[in-house]
Every structure is written in structure tokens, then in C-alpha cells.
Design a protein around this motif. Structure first.
Motif, PDB file in Angstrom:
ATOM      1  N   VAL A 117       0.864  -1.190   0.000  1.00 25.06           N
ATOM      2  CA  VAL A 117       0.000   0.000   0.000  1.00 25.06           C
ATOM      3  C   VAL A 117       0.902   1.242   0.000  1.00 25.06           C
ATOM      4  N   PRO A 118       0.697   2.197  -0.899  1.00 22.71           N
ATOM      5  CA  PRO A 118       1.539   3.409  -0.938  1.00 22.71           C
ATOM      6  C   PRO A 118       1.174   4.384   0.190  1.00 22.71           C
ATOM      7  N   LEU A 119       1.499   4.012   1.406  1.00 22.10           N
ATOM      8  CA  LEU A 119       1.082   4.784   2.580  1.00 22.10           C
ATOM      9  C   LEU A 119       1.607   6.226   2.526  1.00 22.10           C
ATOM     10  N   LYS A 120       2.903   6.374   2.254  1.00 24.62           N
ATOM     11  CA  LYS A 120       3.499   7.712   2.254  1.00 24.62           C
ATOM     12  C   LYS A 120       2.918   8.577   1.139  1.00 24.62           C
ATOM     13  N   GLN A 121       2.683   7.983  -0.018  1.00 24.80           N
ATOM     14  CA  GLN A 121       2.121   8.739  -1.142  1.00 24.80           C
ATOM     15  C   GLN A 121       0.724   9.250  -0.808  1.00 24.80           C
ATOM     16  N   ILE A 122      -0.080   8.403  -0.166  1.00 26.52           N
ATOM     17  CA  ILE A 122      -1.436   8.822   0.213  1.00 26.52           C
ATOM     18  C   ILE A 122      -1.375   9.951   1.242  1.00 26.52           C
ATOM     19  N   VAL A 123      -0.426   9.862   2.178  1.00 24.23           N
ATOM     20  CA  VAL A 123      -0.248  10.935   3.166  1.00 24.23           C
ATOM     21  C   VAL A 123       0.084  12.246   2.462  1.00 24.23           C
ATOM     22  N   LYS A 127      -1.797  15.926   2.201  1.00 27.77           N
ATOM     23  CA  LYS A 127      -1.052  17.039   2.811  1.00 27.77           C
ATOM     24  C   LYS A 127      -1.028  16.910   4.341  1.00 27.77           C
ATOM     25  N   GLY A 128      -0.859  15.673   4.792  1.00 33.38           N
ATOM     26  CA  GLY A 128      -0.806  15.409   6.226  1.00 33.38           C
ATOM     27  C   GLY A 128       0.599  15.062   6.675  1.00 33.38           C
ATOM     28  N   GLN A 129       0.762  14.852   7.976  1.00 28.14           N
ATOM     29  CA  GLN A 129       2.048  14.438   8.517  1.00 28.14           C
ATOM     30  C   GLN A 129       2.200  12.926   8.363  1.00 28.14           C
ATOM     31  N   LEU A 130       3.451  12.469   8.377  1.00 31.97           N
ATOM     32  CA  LEU A 130       3.741  11.064   8.115  1.00 31.97           C
ATOM     33  C   LEU A 130       3.041  10.129   9.102  1.00 31.97           C
ATOM     34  N   ILE A 131       2.797  10.614  10.320  1.00 35.88           N
ATOM     35  CA  ILE A 131       2.191   9.766  11.347  1.00 35.88           C
ATOM     36  C   ILE A 131       0.796   9.287  10.943  1.00 35.88           C
ATOM     37  N   VAL A 132       0.175   9.990   9.982  1.00 35.83           N
ATOM     38  CA  VAL A 132      -1.181   9.635   9.542  1.00 35.83           C
ATOM     39  C   VAL A 132      -1.191   8.319   8.763  1.00 35.83           C
ATOM     40  N   ARG A 133      -0.023   7.846   8.339  1.00 34.11           N
ATOM     41  CA  ARG A 133       0.011   6.607   7.546  1.00 34.11           C
ATOM     42  C   ARG A 133      -0.529   5.416   8.328  1.00 34.11           C
ATOM     43  N   ASN A 134      -0.399   5.450   9.677  1.00 32.27           N
ATOM     44  CA  ASN A 134      -0.935   4.317  10.436  1.00 32.27           C
ATOM     45  C   ASN A 134      -2.463   4.257  10.328  1.00 32.27           C
ATOM     46  N   SER A 162     -11.704  18.201  16.100  1.00 37.13           N
ATOM     47  CA  SER A 162     -12.368  18.091  14.797  1.00 37.13           C
ATOM     48  C   SER A 162     -11.391  18.162  13.628  1.00 37.13           C
ATOM     49  N   LYS A 163     -10.382  19.032  13.719  1.00 43.39           N
ATOM     50  CA  LYS A 163      -9.429  19.183  12.617  1.00 43.39           C
ATOM     51  C   LYS A 163      -8.617  17.905  12.413  1.00 43.39           C
ATOM     52  N   VAL A 164      -8.084  17.368  13.508  1.00 39.76           N
ATOM     53  CA  VAL A 164      -7.287  16.141  13.431  1.00 39.76           C
ATOM     54  C   VAL A 164      -8.169  14.958  13.040  1.00 39.76           C
ATOM     55  N   ALA A 165      -9.382  14.926  13.598  1.00 37.87           N
ATOM     56  CA  ALA A 165     -10.301  13.824  13.296  1.00 37.87           C
ATOM     57  C   ALA A 165     -10.663  13.804  11.814  1.00 37.87           C
ATOM     58  N   ASP A 166     -10.933  14.975  11.235  1.00 37.69           N
ATOM     59  CA  ASP A 166     -11.306  15.040   9.818  1.00 37.69           C
ATOM     60  C   ASP A 166     -10.200  14.481   8.932  1.00 37.69           C
ATOM     61  N   LEU A 167      -8.950  14.855   9.236  1.00 40.63           N
ATOM     62  CA  LEU A 167      -7.824  14.358   8.450  1.00 40.63           C
ATOM     63  C   LEU A 167      -7.699  12.842   8.579  1.00 40.63           C
ATOM     64  N   ASN A 168      -7.858  12.329   9.794  1.00 38.42           N
ATOM     65  CA  ASN A 168      -7.714  10.891  10.013  1.00 38.42           C
ATOM     66  C   ASN A 168      -8.859  10.097   9.395  1.00 38.42           C
ATOM     67  N   VAL A 169     -10.051  10.664   9.392  1.00 38.30           N
ATOM     68  CA  VAL A 169     -11.174   9.984   8.734  1.00 38.30           C
ATOM     69  C   VAL A 169     -10.926   9.902   7.228  1.00 38.30           C
ATOM     70  N   LYS A 170     -10.390  10.971   6.648  1.00 37.33           N
ATOM     71  CA  LYS A 170     -10.044  10.944   5.220  1.00 37.33           C
ATOM     72  C   LYS A 170      -8.974   9.890   4.943  1.00 37.33           C
ATOM     73  N   ALA A 171      -7.968   9.840   5.827  1.00 38.34           N
ATOM     74  CA  ALA A 171      -6.895   8.860   5.657  1.00 38.34           C
ATOM     75  C   ALA A 171      -7.439   7.438   5.779  1.00 38.34           C
ATOM     76  N   LEU A 172      -8.303   7.234   6.743  1.00 40.62           N
ATOM     77  CA  LEU A 172      -8.918   5.919   6.955  1.00 40.62           C
ATOM     78  C   LEU A 172      -9.700   5.491   5.714  1.00 40.62           C
ATOM     79  N   THR A 173     -10.479   6.416   5.182  1.00 35.10           N
ATOM     80  CA  THR A 173     -11.306   6.119   4.012  1.00 35.10           C
ATOM     81  C   THR A 173     -10.447   5.827   2.788  1.00 35.10           C
TER      82      THR A 173
END
Length: 581
Positions: A117-123, A127-134, A162-173
Motif C-alpha cells: 500500500v503506498p502509505l506515504k504517497q497517500i499521506v 497534505k498530512g504528517q507522516l504519522i497519519v500513515r498508520n 475536529s481538525k485532526v479527526a477530519d484528516l484521520n477519517v479521510k486517511a482511513l477512508t
């Protein structure tokens, strides 16, 4: 295909959000009606090194982790190389194939499915921080096991702003969608929602359960010097400082902490501290002062392997004898060792009551595995154990014309306890031997009376503890093999008993919860019925075996010991039990 049974490992370097990711996934599964258990393994590093978190999910009750892994979410290649042999046949590895190459040939395992899975590319696209790859990786996991994504989305929204949650929900999806497109039909696991029972379940670790109990018990002063693995309790208590009107202090040392607890207790406040073995060494003189001045206190000692710094982020049971005998001289104390999160809550409530009732220090003996591992448990019954302050005097209670004596000789050894500032009363005590009024004495006859008075409290306590669940028996009274353990060996022992359920081997297990005073009669009764006995313990010298021999004059047949800082693996434990039998 495995249904509703999965062991997920998330691994990478420190600072990559490993534990948080495992926590989020486990909590989502809990909300889906499943039983969950989560534990972490990390080095004593802020950045770098190797960390991992294991989540075990099942539709039946889960007591501990397995070392076998069904799915591995690897955030670096080192994780794969370390854990590749723990992955079950037809298990899978989720990794970033654009970050490093990987093949079945390199692993020497043709029976592992690789999910690149291209985790870093999706991050970067987000436009998120690398930690979002998890979180992207968790989306892939949720797709592979076909679990309702809404549960994890809900957990994320409840955990972050809300700001962090929105980014993580997008990453999850994004992770979910990628897996749906590229890995359809490749998975061997399925986790589906289960009917949630009438009782609500919560997900917490031992530190949090002890903290909740302390708040419920009316603890108003918590002071400590941070020391792994007890630091989590400090963070928990500090987060509720204003809401519950308590004082939380980060002291300059463990010596300061234990003496502040003594002062708060003398002033009439329920007080608590926590540390690990090294910090408890520094507290030992203050512990003796609590014994001499007969001030109640609750002390949580979260063990880690020693001596000295030892293995600061790992677990062990090497401090049992030390805690029972800590400080110089002789004085009564109580030592309680809960074995799971639920016991952490209820035994802490008992600890606060017994500390005040018998005016003595009470040690809650835990370890890293207990206080940092998470379990899904039924919500606690906060009315199950009321508050008992013993012979705590108020101005309404004190109407005597005689001069108040803080250390008055009584038949049960327990003196009425007044608080400084109470009208008509002078509360006097000190760390020297003293008479009933608290004045220093070196008179031999008075000394004998005061020592005997303090130990009469212990005699009264021993009788009182007959009404407490000082031991727990799992299985029938008679068995081919009887296991003995204390603390968190309970978890892998109970898991091993489940695995042995279909075998032609009848096993029971006696968990010893109260270790000082030792429940001699209850333990001896089980020993007399046992055909073959085994102590399961995480130390080199089998300290429980020696305690049993000391108090019952009976010897344990076999010992299964582990002292590498890691908890018992239930599968390994099963084999060792079979070898003995």
C-alpha cells in the motif's frame, strides 16, 4: 476463513503512533460487540528503536495476547524481519511497497500474503504528517476483515479534535478504498458485529482503572515522581484534577512523595502515591514512618525487571518479597495484587478502606503488563463497595472528657483517629517509638505494649480478611494439576486453561490476590486437595513458592518461571504444563 477471531500487530519505530493506532482499532472492535485485549511492547527510547502493539479480537472472552499474528501492519521493514516467523500460515503483511521492497522469497515464507500500500504517497496527497500513515493502514485492515468502518470513524471523532479527526477519517477512508480496489477477495479473515449485551463495556488499562477507583474512593491528594510504568496513573489523575477537586503533585523525588502522602494522611485526607521498584526503594524509610505513626496510605508499585534500572519498559514479578518486607523494623502492612483491569478497580477501593480502617500502609502490587494493557470490561458497579473510614473521629463523635490519645491501647489494636485542628483535641505522633499520647519513649515496657498494639491490628485484619475474596479458584476443587499464581500471570494462565479445555487433563487455578497477610488456611485447603502443583511466576527465584512453603509448610511440586521481561505466551504455557504432567 477465520470468523470473529483475529490477532493484529502494528509495528514500527517509537514516535510513529503505534500504541494509539492499536488502541483505536481495539476500541472500534469493542463497539462492534467483540471482546478485545491490547498490549504494547516498547523500548526505553523517545524516537527510533522498535515498538509494537498487539490487539486480539474474539467473539469469546479474551484474557491475553497470543504471540501468533494474523495480520501485521508494518510501518518499517525492521518490523517485518523481526516478526515474520510469528505470522500464521496464510496471514498477511500490510506495508508500503514504495518505501521498501519485499518478497516472499526474501522472507522465506510462501504462505504469507503481501499487501503493498503506498502509505506515504497517500499521506502526501492528503497534505498530512507522516504519522497519519498508520490510520491509512487501519483503513486497509478494516477492509481486509470486512468490518464496519463506522465504528472506527466514531472512535476517531471521539478521540481527536475536529481538525485532526477530519484528516484521520479521510486517511482511513483512503486506505479502505485502496484495499477495496486492489485486494478484493484476498482476505482470510472476517470480523462482523456482535449483539451488544445489556451491560455497557468500557476499554481501559490498569492504570486508568486504579485511577477511577481512587477518585471513587475519595482520594483528594495524589503525589508522585514519574517512573515507568506507573507514570500513566499520574497523567490520568492530573486530567481529572479540576473536575474532582483533587490535588495532584509532581514531586521532586520519591522521598518527597511518600512524605507528602504521610502529611496529607495525618491531616485527614485520603492520599496515594505510585512508583516502580526503584522508586519504592527510596520510599522505604517513609513507609516505615507510616507504620510507626499509624497513618493510612495507598501505594501502587508497578513492577518492572531489576535490579537497578533493569528493563525499564518491560514487565516482571521480582518485587514481591521486597514489598512485603520493605523498610527496617517490624510493622504490619497490607499487600494486594490484582490480576486484571476489573480487579484493579475493586481492589483499589478495598485498599483505601482497609488503609483507613487499620491505619496502615496498603501496597497495590502491579506490573507493566497489567497497568499498560487494555481490556474490554463491563462498566464498574460504583456502589458495590462503599466508603469505610474506620475509627475516623469528627467533632460530633468526640465527646470524651479524657485527654485524647492518638495511639490509645485498644483490644483490636486500632486507636480512634482524630485530625489536627479538631476542637478540644491535640493530635500528637512522631517517628520515634512513643506512648499512647504520641510522646517519645524508650521505656522497655511501653515499647513492648506499643509494638504489640500495632500487631494486634494485624491479628484483627487477618480475621476480617476471612470475609474478603483473598484468593480465587478457577475450575473445580479437585483436579489433576493445580496451578498457583498471582498478579497478571492470571491472564495467560486462564487463556492456557481455555486451550486445555478439550484435553484429557483436568486443571484448576488458585489466584492469590492478598499476599500479606498471607491467606494461609485458604491456600492450604487447596494444596491438600491437589494431586500435582505448579507455580507460574515471572521471576527467577519463584518467590510465591517460598511464601507458600513459609506459611503452609507445604512444598510446590513444579515451577514454571519466566524472567525476560515479557509476559507468558499461553501456547508456550500449555506445552510446559503438559511437559510437567
Amino acid at each position: 476463513m477465520k470468523i470473529n477471531k483475529i490477532s493484529l500487530m502494528i509495528g514500527g519505530e517509537a514516535g510513529a503512533g503505534i500504541s494509539r493506532s492499536g488502541f483505536l482499532f481495539a476500541k472500534a472492535c469493542l463497539r462492534g460487540g467483540l471482546h478485545v485485549f491490547g498490549t504494547n511492547d516498547y523500548q526505553s527510547l523517545i524516537r527510533g528503536g522498535h515498538n509494537f502493539y498487539i490487539v486480539r479480537v474474539d467473539n469469546e472472552e479474551v484474557f491475553s495476547q497470543f504471540e501468533s499474528v494474523d495480520l501485521l501492519l508494518a510501518l518499517n521493514k525492521e518490523t517485518i524481519l523481526i516478526h515474520k516467523d510469528e505470522i500464521v500460515p496464510h496471514g498477511g503483511i500490510i506495508y508500503d511497497g514504495e518505501n521498501f521492497s519485499l518478497s516472499n522469497e526474501e522472507l522465506g515464507r510462501e504462505d504469507i500474503i503481501l499487501y503493498s500500500v503506498p502509505l506515504k504517497q497517500i499521506v502526501n496527497n492528503l497534505k498530512g504528517q507522516l504519522i497519519v500513515r498508520n490510520t491509512i493502514g487501519l483503513g486497509v485492515v478494516m477492509s481486509l476483515i470486512a468490518f464496519n468502518l463506522d465504528h472506527l470513524i466514531g472512535v476517531i471523532k471521539d478521540t481527536f479534535n475536529s481538525k485532526v479527526a477530519d484528516l484521520n477519517v479521510k486517511a482511513l477512508t483512503r486506505g479502505w478504498n485502496f484495499a477495496q480496489k486492489h485486494f478484493a477477495g484476498e482476505h482470510n479473515y472476517q470480523v462482523s458485529e456482535q449483539k451488544v449485551g445489556e451491560k455497557k463495556r468500557i476499554f481501559l488499562n490498569g492504570n486508568e482503572a486504579i485511577g477511577l477507583a481512587a477518585l471513587r474512593a475519595g482520594c483528594k491528594f495524589y503525589v508522585t515522581y514519574p517512573m515507568t510504568p506507573a507514570t500513566g496513573l499520574l497523567h490520568f489523575m492530573a486530567s481529572f484534577e479540576r473536575e474532582y477537586g483533587i490535588i495532584v503533585v509532581h514531586a521532586e523525588s520519591e522521598i518527597s512523595a511518600i512524605n507528602m502522602v504521610a502529611g496529607a494522611s495525618f491531616a485527614g485526607v485520603r492520599a496515594m502515591t505510585a512508583t516502580s521498584g526503584g522508586g519504592f526503594c527510596l520510599m522505604s524509610e517513609g513507609l516505615g514512618m507510616l507504620g510507626m505513626t499509624e497513618n493510612p496510605a495507598v501505594i501502587m508499585v508497578a513492577q518492572r525487571p531489576g535490579p537497578s534500572t533493569g528493563l525499564p519498559t518491560y514487565s516482571g514479578q521480582g518485587d514481591l518479597r521486597f514489598v512485603i518486607h520493605a523498610s527496617h523494623g517490624e510493622f504490619p502492612r497490607l499487600v494486594i495484587a490484582p490480576g486484571d483491569v476489573e480487579e484493579c478497580f475493586y481492589k483499589t477501593l478495598e485498599a483505601f478502606n482497609l488503609a483507613e480502617k487499620y491505619q496502615m500502609p496498603v501496597v497495590i502490587l502491579t506490573d507493566k503488563y497489567l497497568v499498560e494493557s487494555y481490556e474490554g470490561v463491563n462498566t464498574f458497579d460504583i456502589d458495590r463497595i462503599g466508603i469505610d473510614r474506620g475509627k475516623y473521629l469528627t467533632e460530633k463523635d468526640y465527646e470524651s472528657e479524657e485527654k485524647y490519645q492518638r495511639h490509645k491501647l485498644t483490644s483490636d489494636g486500632i486507636s480512634p483517629r482524630a485530625i489536627p485542628g479538631m476542637k478540644g483535641v491535640i493530635v500528637r505522633t512522631n517517628s520515634n517509638e512513643h506512648d499512647e499520647t504520641g510522646y517519645t519513649t524508650d521505656n522497655p515496657e511501653v515499647t513492648i505494649k506499643m509494638v504489640n498494639k500495632r500487631f494486634r491490628k494485624r491479628e484483627t485484619l487477618v480475621r476480617d480478611l476471612e470475609n474478603y475474596e483473598t484468593v480465587k479458584l478457577y475450575g473445580s476443587m479437585r483436579a489433576d494439576v493445580t496451578l498457583f499464581g498471582w498478579g497478571t500471570t492470571k491472564r495467560p494462565i486462564r487463556e492456557a486453561m481455555k486451550l486445555l479445555c478439550g484435553e484429557d487433563l483436568k486443571i484448576n487455578f488458585l489466584q492469590i490476590v492478598y499476599l500479606e497477610p498471607f491467606p494461609t488456611d485458604k491456600v492450604r485447603k487447596i494444596l491438600q486437595l491437589a494431586q500435582k502443583t505448579i507455580v507460574v511466576e515471572e521471576n527467577k527465584t519463584s518467590q510465591l513458592s517460598s511464601l507458600i512453603r513459609e506459611h503452609t509448610l507445604m512444598t510446590i511440586d513444579h515451577e514454571i518461571l519466566k524472567y525476560d521481561g515479557r509476559p507468558f505466551n499461553p501456547l508456550e504455557l500449555v506445552q510446559k504444563i503438559k511437559d510437567v504432567f
